[in-house]
Write a protein that holds these residues in place. Structure first.
Motif, PDB file in Angstrom:
ATOM      1  N   PRO A   1       5.046   2.562-100.604  1.00 28.21           N
ATOM      2  CA  PRO A   1       5.494   3.778-101.271  1.00 28.21           C
ATOM      3  C   PRO A   1       5.992   3.565-102.706  1.00 28.21           C
ATOM      4  O   PRO A   1       5.982   4.503-103.493  1.00 28.21           O
ATOM      5  CB  PRO A   1       6.647   4.264-100.402  1.00 28.21           C
ATOM      6  N   ILE A   2       6.428   2.362-103.088  1.00 29.21           N
ATOM      7  CA  ILE A   2       6.923   2.156-104.455  1.00 29.21           C
ATOM      8  C   ILE A   2       5.838   1.552-105.340  1.00 29.21           C
ATOM      9  O   ILE A   2       5.525   2.091-106.396  1.00 29.21           O
ATOM     10  CB  ILE A   2       8.203   1.314-104.454  1.00 29.21           C
ATOM     11  N   LEU A   3       5.240   0.449-104.936  1.00 29.73           N
ATOM     12  CA  LEU A   3       4.167  -0.168-105.711  1.00 29.73           C
ATOM     13  C   LEU A   3       2.876   0.616-105.510  1.00 29.73           C
ATOM     14  O   LEU A   3       2.421   0.798-104.385  1.00 29.73           O
ATOM     15  CB  LEU A   3       3.963  -1.627-105.281  1.00 29.73           C
ATOM     16  N   LEU A   4       2.289   1.100-106.624  1.00 32.70           N
ATOM     17  CA  LEU A   4       1.065   1.900-106.544  1.00 32.70           C
ATOM     18  C   LEU A   4      -0.164   1.171-107.070  1.00 32.70           C
ATOM     19  O   LEU A   4      -1.250   1.303-106.520  1.00 32.70           O
ATOM     20  CB  LEU A   4       1.252   3.214-107.312  1.00 32.70           C
ATOM     21  N   GLN A   5       0.008   0.400-108.151  1.00 37.95           N
ATOM     22  CA  GLN A   5      -1.142  -0.258-108.762  1.00 37.95           C
ATOM     23  C   GLN A   5      -0.655  -1.456-109.577  1.00 37.95           C
ATOM     24  O   GLN A   5       0.436  -1.430-110.157  1.00 37.95           O
ATOM     25  CB  GLN A   5      -1.867   0.732-109.676  1.00 37.95           C
TER      26      GLN A   5
ATOM     27  N   ASP B   1      -2.949   2.177-118.833  1.00 36.75           N
ATOM     28  CA  ASP B   1      -2.136   3.129-118.086  1.00 36.75           C
ATOM     29  C   ASP B   1      -2.411   2.950-116.602  1.00 36.75           C
ATOM     30  O   ASP B   1      -3.553   3.046-116.155  1.00 36.75           O
ATOM     31  CB  ASP B   1      -2.450   4.561-118.507  1.00 36.75           C
ATOM     32  N   LEU B   2      -1.359   2.688-115.848  1.00 38.81           N
ATOM     33  CA  LEU B   2      -1.469   2.508-114.406  1.00 38.81           C
ATOM     34  C   LEU B   2      -0.930   3.734-113.683  1.00 38.81           C
ATOM     35  O   LEU B   2      -0.200   4.538-114.264  1.00 38.81           O
ATOM     36  CB  LEU B   2      -0.708   1.260-113.965  1.00 38.81           C
ATOM     37  N   THR B   3      -1.271   3.849-112.419  1.00 34.18           N
ATOM     38  CA  THR B   3      -0.744   4.920-111.585  1.00 34.18           C
ATOM     39  C   THR B   3       0.762   4.730-111.453  1.00 34.18           C
ATOM     40  O   THR B   3       1.232   3.620-111.231  1.00 34.18           O
ATOM     41  CB  THR B   3      -1.410   4.875-110.200  1.00 34.18           C
ATOM     42  N   GLY B   4       1.522   5.807-111.586  1.00 32.67           N
ATOM     43  CA  GLY B   4       2.967   5.745-111.392  1.00 32.67           C
ATOM     44  C   GLY B   4       3.737   6.363-112.537  1.00 32.67           C
ATOM     45  O   GLY B   4       3.166   6.741-113.567  1.00 32.67           O
ATOM     46  N   THR B   5       5.043   6.451-112.350  1.00 33.99           N
ATOM     47  CA  THR B   5       5.931   7.019-113.359  1.00 33.99           C
ATOM     48  C   THR B   5       6.863   5.981-113.968  1.00 33.99           C
ATOM     49  O   THR B   5       7.600   6.275-114.903  1.00 33.99           O
ATOM     50  CB  THR B   5       6.787   8.150-112.754  1.00 33.99           C
ATOM     51  N   ALA B   6       6.866   4.779-113.438  1.00 31.12           N
ATOM     52  CA  ALA B   6       7.696   3.679-113.948  1.00 31.12           C
ATOM     53  C   ALA B   6       6.877   2.401-113.848  1.00 31.12           C
ATOM     54  O   ALA B   6       5.811   2.376-113.218  1.00 31.12           O
ATOM     55  CB  ALA B   6       8.987   3.560-113.140  1.00 31.12           C
ATOM     56  N   GLY B   7       7.375   1.334-114.469  1.00 30.01           N
ATOM     57  CA  GLY B   7       6.605   0.103-114.447  1.00 30.01           C
ATOM     58  C   GLY B   7       7.461  -1.141-114.478  1.00 30.01           C
ATOM     59  O   GLY B   7       8.657  -1.096-114.759  1.00 30.01           O
TER      60      GLY B   7
ATOM     61  N   ALA C   1       2.813  -3.629-113.258  1.00 34.48           N
ATOM     62  CA  ALA C   1       2.882  -2.964-111.956  1.00 34.48           C
ATOM     63  C   ALA C   1       3.305  -1.516-112.171  1.00 34.48           C
ATOM     64  O   ALA C   1       4.342  -1.255-112.783  1.00 34.48           O
ATOM     65  CB  ALA C   1       3.890  -3.667-111.043  1.00 34.48           C
ATOM     66  N   GLY C   2       2.477  -0.577-111.693  1.00 33.81           N
ATOM     67  CA  GLY C   2       2.809   0.837-111.745  1.00 33.81           C
ATOM     68  C   GLY C   2       3.571   1.221-110.490  1.00 33.81           C
ATOM     69  O   GLY C   2       3.139   0.925-109.376  1.00 33.81           O
ATOM     70  N   LEU C   3       4.721   1.851-110.675  1.00 30.87           N
ATOM     71  CA  LEU C   3       5.605   2.196-109.560  1.00 30.87           C
ATOM     72  C   LEU C   3       5.761   3.715-109.441  1.00 30.87           C
ATOM     73  O   LEU C   3       5.692   4.438-110.438  1.00 30.87           O
ATOM     74  CB  LEU C   3       6.982   1.567-109.762  1.00 30.87           C
ATOM     75  N   SER C   4       6.026   4.189-108.234  1.00 29.55           N
ATOM     76  CA  SER C   4       6.200   5.623-107.997  1.00 29.55           C
ATOM     77  C   SER C   4       7.525   6.141-108.531  1.00 29.55           C
ATOM     78  O   SER C   4       7.678   7.337-108.759  1.00 29.55           O
ATOM     79  CB  SER C   4       6.107   5.926-106.499  1.00 29.55           C
TER      80      SER C   4
END
Length: 107
Positions: free
Chosen positions: A63-67, A31-37, A82-85
């Motif tokens: 602002p979009i790529l978090l982790q 599980d990565l940071t973000g709400t989309a991937g 890639a975890g995205l905001s």
């Protein structure tokens, strides 16, 4: 940005509705940071050795790529999650042996 010894590998990019991934080949959850991937899958690597030895997880200021996390290196396939905001798309530029991934909001 990913830089290779020579040339660049074939790759695919797949959007996901969450930042929940599975490690290849174990199937363990990541599980990565973000709400989309986004999953970036690359082919053409050696299958008998580990192809990546750097950090397994990298954080970004957005602002979009978090982790970003290495989620697979098995039988010649290397993959990253890639975890995205928010829902996003990746477009890629190539220069020599470097692939640069840019993340933008999905239309």
């Amino acid at each position: 940005m990913l830089t290779f010894k020579s040339g660049t590998p074939a790759f695919t990019i797949q959007q996901l509705p969450s930042a929940h991934f599975y490690r290849d080949p174990s199937g363990l959850p990541v599980d990565l940071t973000g709400t989309a991937g986004v999953v970036i899958s690359m082919t053409g690597f050696r299958g008998d050795v580990a192809n990546y030895s750097g950090p397994k997880t990298l954080d970004s200021g957005g602002p979009i790529l978090l982790q970003v996390a290495s989620i697979g290196d098995f039988e010649g396939y290397v993959s990253w999650g890639a975890g995205l905001s928010k829902a996003g798309c990746a477009y890629v530029t190539t220069s020599g042996s470097t692939l640069t991934f840019h993340f933008v909001p999905a239309p």
